[in-house]
Each structure stands twice: as C-alpha cells, then as structure tokens.
Design a protein around this motif. Structure first.
Motif, PDB file in Angstrom:
ATOM      1  N   GLU A 131     -13.723   7.262   2.278  1.00 35.08           N
ATOM      2  CA  GLU A 131     -13.156   6.114   1.569  1.00 35.08           C
ATOM      3  C   GLU A 131     -11.890   6.495   0.809  1.00 35.08           C
ATOM      4  OE1 GLU A 131     -13.850   2.876   1.730  1.00 35.08           O
ATOM      5  OE2 GLU A 131     -15.174   3.537   3.347  1.00 35.08           O
ATOM      6  N   ALA A 132     -11.890   7.683   0.193  1.00 35.52           N
ATOM      7  CA  ALA A 132     -10.693   8.141  -0.499  1.00 35.52           C
ATOM      8  C   ALA A 132      -9.559   8.364   0.492  1.00 35.52           C
ATOM      9  CB  ALA A 132     -10.985   9.425  -1.264  1.00 35.52           C
ATOM     10  N   TYR A 133      -9.913   8.853   1.666  1.00 35.17           N
ATOM     11  CA  TYR A 133      -8.900   9.073   2.702  1.00 35.17           C
ATOM     12  C   TYR A 133      -8.300   7.747   3.155  1.00 35.17           C
ATOM     13  CZ  TYR A 133      -6.792  10.536   7.113  1.00 35.17           C
ATOM     14  OH  TYR A 133      -5.912  10.770   8.135  1.00 35.17           O
ATOM     15  N   LEU A 134      -9.144   6.726   3.344  1.00 38.05           N
ATOM     16  CA  LEU A 134      -8.644   5.423   3.756  1.00 38.05           C
ATOM     17  C   LEU A 134      -7.730   4.824   2.690  1.00 38.05           C
ATOM     18  CD1 LEU A 134     -11.873   3.903   5.359  1.00 38.05           C
ATOM     19  CD2 LEU A 134      -9.839   4.745   6.548  1.00 38.05           C
ATOM     20  N   ASP A 135      -8.073   5.015   1.430  1.00 41.72           N
ATOM     21  CA  ASP A 135      -7.205   4.551   0.347  1.00 41.72           C
ATOM     22  C   ASP A 135      -5.859   5.251   0.406  1.00 41.72           C
ATOM     23  OD1 ASP A 135      -6.631   3.248  -2.313  1.00 41.72           O
ATOM     24  OD2 ASP A 135      -6.582   5.346  -2.941  1.00 41.72           O
ATOM     25  N   MET A 136      -5.870   6.532   0.712  1.00 46.58           N
ATOM     26  CA  MET A 136      -4.625   7.285   0.812  1.00 46.58           C
ATOM     27  C   MET A 136      -3.753   6.766   1.950  1.00 46.58           C
ATOM     28  SD  MET A 136      -3.031   9.841   2.755  1.00 46.58           S
ATOM     29  CE  MET A 136      -4.355  10.757   3.559  1.00 46.58           C
ATOM     30  N   ILE A 137      -4.353   6.513   3.121  1.00 49.15           N
ATOM     31  CA  ILE A 137      -3.528   6.067   4.241  1.00 49.15           C
ATOM     32  C   ILE A 137      -3.082   4.615   4.069  1.00 49.15           C
ATOM     33  CG2 ILE A 137      -4.478   7.740   5.855  1.00 49.15           C
ATOM     34  CD1 ILE A 137      -6.107   5.555   7.126  1.00 49.15           C
ATOM     35  N   ASP A 138      -3.814   3.829   3.266  1.00 55.50           N
ATOM     36  CA  ASP A 138      -3.329   2.487   2.940  1.00 55.50           C
ATOM     37  C   ASP A 138      -1.972   2.573   2.254  1.00 55.50           C
ATOM     38  OD1 ASP A 138      -5.472   1.166   4.023  1.00 55.50           O
ATOM     39  OD2 ASP A 138      -6.469   0.782   2.104  1.00 55.50           O
ATOM     40  N   ARG A 139      -1.739   3.692   1.585  1.00 55.47           N
ATOM     41  CA  ARG A 139      -0.460   3.883   0.903  1.00 55.47           C
ATOM     42  C   ARG A 139       0.522   4.668   1.774  1.00 55.47           C
ATOM     43  NH1 ARG A 139      -2.295   5.063  -5.370  1.00 55.47           N
ATOM     44  NH2 ARG A 139      -4.523   4.704  -5.050  1.00 55.47           N
ATOM     45  N   LYS A 140       0.128   5.850   2.174  1.00 57.07           N
ATOM     46  CA  LYS A 140       1.061   6.733   2.889  1.00 57.07           C
ATOM     47  C   LYS A 140       1.512   6.137   4.219  1.00 57.07           C
ATOM     48  CE  LYS A 140       1.543  11.305   4.965  1.00 57.07           C
ATOM     49  NZ  LYS A 140       0.901  12.600   5.290  1.00 57.07           N
ATOM     50  N   THR A 141       0.589   5.600   4.992  1.00 55.67           N
ATOM     51  CA  THR A 141       0.907   5.039   6.303  1.00 55.67           C
ATOM     52  C   THR A 141       0.993   3.524   6.260  1.00 55.67           C
ATOM     53  OG1 THR A 141      -0.234   6.883   7.361  1.00 55.67           O
ATOM     54  CG2 THR A 141       0.218   4.959   8.728  1.00 55.67           C
ATOM     55  N   GLY A 142       0.065   2.888   5.576  1.00 60.49           N
ATOM     56  CA  GLY A 142      -0.006   1.435   5.577  1.00 60.49           C
ATOM     57  C   GLY A 142       1.108   0.750   4.822  1.00 60.49           C
ATOM     58  N   ALA A 143       1.669   1.409   3.805  1.00 62.17           N
ATOM     59  CA  ALA A 143       2.672   0.750   2.974  1.00 62.17           C
ATOM     60  C   ALA A 143       3.894   0.327   3.781  1.00 62.17           C
ATOM     61  CB  ALA A 143       3.089   1.667   1.827  1.00 62.17           C
ATOM     62  N   LEU A 144       4.405   1.212   4.621  1.00 63.41           N
ATOM     63  CA  LEU A 144       5.614   0.892   5.381  1.00 63.41           C
ATOM     64  C   LEU A 144       5.316  -0.104   6.501  1.00 63.41           C
ATOM     65  CD1 LEU A 144       8.589   1.286   5.723  1.00 63.41           C
ATOM     66  CD2 LEU A 144       8.151   3.353   7.068  1.00 63.41           C
ATOM     67  N   LEU A 145       4.170   0.029   7.161  1.00 63.43           N
ATOM     68  CA  LEU A 145       3.801  -0.946   8.181  1.00 63.43           C
ATOM     69  C   LEU A 145       3.587  -2.321   7.556  1.00 63.43           C
ATOM     70  CD1 LEU A 145       1.505   1.319  10.311  1.00 63.43           C
ATOM     71  CD2 LEU A 145       3.368  -0.069  11.245  1.00 63.43           C
ATOM     72  N   SER A 146       2.942  -2.352   6.407  1.00 66.82           N
ATOM     73  CA  SER A 146       2.756  -3.615   5.699  1.00 66.82           C
ATOM     74  C   SER A 146       4.102  -4.236   5.356  1.00 66.82           C
ATOM     75  CB  SER A 146       1.936  -3.373   4.421  1.00 66.82           C
ATOM     76  OG  SER A 146       1.783  -4.569   3.685  1.00 66.82           O
ATOM     77  N   ALA A 147       5.029  -3.417   4.880  1.00 65.71           N
ATOM     78  CA  ALA A 147       6.360  -3.917   4.535  1.00 65.71           C
ATOM     79  C   ALA A 147       7.095  -4.428   5.766  1.00 65.71           C
ATOM     80  CB  ALA A 147       7.172  -2.821   3.857  1.00 65.71           C
ATOM     81  N   ALA A 148       6.939  -3.753   6.904  1.00 71.31           N
ATOM     82  CA  ALA A 148       7.604  -4.186   8.130  1.00 71.31           C
ATOM     83  C   ALA A 148       7.158  -5.592   8.519  1.00 71.31           C
ATOM     84  CB  ALA A 148       7.331  -3.202   9.259  1.00 71.31           C
ATOM     85  N   PHE A 149       5.856  -5.831   8.497  1.00 73.01           N
ATOM     86  CA  PHE A 149       5.335  -7.158   8.816  1.00 73.01           C
ATOM     87  C   PHE A 149       5.845  -8.190   7.808  1.00 73.01           C
ATOM     88  CE2 PHE A 149       2.357  -4.926  11.498  1.00 73.01           C
ATOM     89  CZ  PHE A 149       1.939  -5.854  12.435  1.00 73.01           C
ATOM     90  N   GLU A 150       5.750  -7.843   6.530  1.00 76.75           N
ATOM     91  CA  GLU A 150       6.106  -8.807   5.488  1.00 76.75           C
ATOM     92  C   GLU A 150       7.611  -9.093   5.481  1.00 76.75           C
ATOM     93  OE1 GLU A 150       5.054  -9.656   0.786  1.00 76.75           O
ATOM     94  OE2 GLU A 150       4.293  -7.854   1.782  1.00 76.75           O
ATOM     95  N   LEU A 151       8.431  -8.066   5.685  1.00 77.65           N
ATOM     96  CA  LEU A 151       9.876  -8.280   5.738  1.00 77.65           C
ATOM     97  C   LEU A 151      10.243  -9.194   6.900  1.00 77.65           C
ATOM     98  CD1 LEU A 151      11.140  -4.663   4.980  1.00 77.65           C
ATOM     99  CD2 LEU A 151      11.472  -6.673   3.528  1.00 77.65           C
ATOM    100  N   GLY A 152       9.573  -9.016   8.035  1.00 75.03           N
ATOM    101  CA  GLY A 152       9.815  -9.917   9.162  1.00 75.03           C
ATOM    102  C   GLY A 152       9.526 -11.354   8.795  1.00 75.03           C
TER     103      GLY A 152
END
Length: 333
Positions: free
Chosen positions: A169-190
């Motif tokens: 669970e801690a690992y998933l929280d980390m990737i929500d930030r390290k990996t997910g943050a930019l992918l989330s921004a890509a979708f939202e910016l679009g």
C-alpha cells in the motif's frame, strides 16, 4: 469490440501522433549553445521512447475537438518534463543505460546530467505557456501541484531503500505520486485545453492516476520478464540487483514463508541480489504467482481508469485512446 478497420485507424492515429512528437522534440533545443549542455539535452530527446504521456494528452484534447497543432506545445512540455525526471532518476540510481544508449551522466558527467535535467524542467514550463488561446492559470494550476507530487514521490522512492517495513500500500501511494502525477496531469491538461468542465477534468486526472499504477506495475514486470534486454533498454532484473522495492518484490515478501521468505529478505538486508541469482528469483516469484497477480493488477487499474474515461465525447480520438490503453495493458505498445 472495435472492428479491424477501426483498430487500424486507431493504430495509424497513435503512430502519427508519435511521429509528430518525435519530429518536434529536437527543435525545442535546436541551434542553442553552449553545446556542452544542449548536446546532452538533444541526446535525451532523440533517444526515442513510446511517448505515451504526450500522446494521451493529445488524444484527450482531440476528443474535445482541439487540433493537434494547438495542443502540441503542452504535449511537448509533458514529454520534456518526463525526460527530465529520467535524467535525474538515472543519476540517482546510477544507471548507465537508458533505451539502449548511455545515460547523460555516463556519457558526459553527473554535473552535466543535473544541469540538463534542470534545463529540461524549465523548458517544459516555457512550452506549456505556448498553448494558443488556453487559460494559462488553469494549465499551471494542474502543472505546479504535479511537480510537487512527483518530487515527493521520488523522495519516497529513495527513502524506501533504507526502510525495511515498506508495504504494498505504501508503494502504491508512492507511485501515485512518482508515476501517476505526470500521467494524471497529461489527462487533465488535455481536458483543460479541450475546454472540458472542471468535474470532467477531475475525473480525467483520476483516470491518469490509475493508469499510472498500471503503468508502473507493468514497468516492474518488464524489469523481470522482458525477453530482450535491447528492446527493454536496460538490464533485465536491474531492480532486483539494486535491491529496489517494487510491487513484485514486496508481494513476494508478503506471500513467502519460512526459508522462502528468508531468501527474498536478502533484497532488504543485503541491498539487492547478485546478478547470477536473478533467474532463480524469477522462478521463485513465478511459483508464488507474483507475475500473474501483477498482471491482474495492471488489468484492474486499467479498467478502473477506463470507467472514468467513458465521459469523453464519442470520437475517433477517444476510440484511439481506449485502443492505446488496450495495447498498454497487453504490453503490445
């Protein structure tokens, strides 16, 4: 299920966007000096890659009727920022290869890698501001928090190296930030560029975060299951050798018992496995069902993301986006 004609159309659309991004990226630093710095940045931007993040941004923007030309600066911003993170990530991890070529700090030196990464981060901000007719405040309201979340995720990832009690669970929280943050921004910016309402942009961001989970777990899988090191772009099993805590290793530690647990615990206590032990680690993980569990996690998070993406207008671009998610889930892109 899409017809074969639709699939070909989506394939061609994605390929065309990728080619457009590949063509435009080097021009970001064309004819700039000093060469000692800009050659390193150009080396990174010409190194290839799947261009997943900028393609997703463009497909979302296109789904709302926005042209590629208008959204392209934001797509380039996302890709340049992504490559900045890779330059610094390689330096922190002391990786000497990326995408089949030398990393910046290996080809030049650590100082050049730091400067090249810093410059690329600045260039990404400049590119984002070049989106014609967009609400710059709305764009940067997505971008600024993304930078903070991503850096925090990188810091968490580094802290895991000395933390013997990291959970899945801690690992998933980390990737929500390290990996997910930019992918989330890509979708939202679009969505922002396409003029989507705020609630839809929020859901697009959630979809990106879920894709980030799937994407990172898939990356963890490929590190151990890729058949071709040249195609993978770095040594297979590198995470195990470096003692990195991944979805696979953490689940193996949770599921293994007795001597089997002690064998995997060396990842934590000894700071990694000898290269010669990587094949045995793969066999032990396969017997524990770790690979199939990881593949199921990729499928689940991708489908959850897809549920949020049903809000997109029914367009060829939206169809291509779903096609791309299918290919990513199946590790065919």
């Amino acid at each position: 299920m899409a017809s074969s004609t639709q699939s070909v159309s989506s394939d061609e659309r994605v390929a065309a966007l990728r080619a457009r991004i590949d063509e435009a990226l080097p021009a970001v630093v064309d004819e700039r000096s000093p060469a000692s710095l800009y050659d390193a940045v150009e080396h990174v931007l010409r190194a290839g890659g799947k261009r997943v993040r900028p393609i997703l941004l463009l497909l979302v923007a296109q789904s709302y009727g926005t042209s590629v030309d208008r959204a392209l600066p934001a797509a380039l911003a996302v890709e340049v920022f992504h490559n900045f993170t890779l330059v610094h990530d390689d330096l922190m991890d002391e990786d000497e290869e990326r995408r089949g070529g030398a990393t910046v700090h290996a080809k030049w030196n650590p100082g050049t890698a730091i400067l090249a990464g810093d410059l690329m981060m600045g260039l990404s901000y400049d590119l984002l501001g070049q989106v014609d007719g967009a609400d710059a405040e709305a764009l940067y309201a997505v971008y600024h928090p993304m930078v903070e979340r991503l850096c925090a995720g990188q810091a968490l990832d580094a802290s895991f190296e000395t933390d013997d009690a990291v959970t899945v669970e801690a690992y998933l929280d980390m990737i929500d930030r390290k990996t997910g943050a930019l992918l989330s921004a890509a979708f939202e910016l679009g969505g922002v560029i396409g003029g989507a309402p705020a609630p839809e942009c929020d859901r697009l961001g959630t979809a990106g975060r879920l894709v980030g989970r799937a994407f990172q777990i898939q990356d963890d899988l490929l590190d151990l299951t890729a058949d071709d090191e040249e195609e993978w772009g770095r040594g297979v099993g590198g995470d195990l050798v470096q003692g990195k805590k991944t979805f696979l290793t953490l689940r193996a530690l949770e599921r293994a018992e007795g001597r089997e647990h002690d064998w995997f615990a060396r990842l934590v206590t000894d700071g990694g496995l000898p290269v010669d032990d990587v094949p045995e680690a793969r066999e032990r993980m396969a017997e524990l069902g770790i690979f199939e569990e990881a593949r199921e996690a990729v499928r689940t998070y991708t489908e959850e993301a897809r549920d949020h993406l049903h809000l997109l207008p029914d367009t060829a671009a939206a169809e291509a986006l779903h096609w791309l998610l299918d290919r990513l889930q199946a590790r065919e892109y």
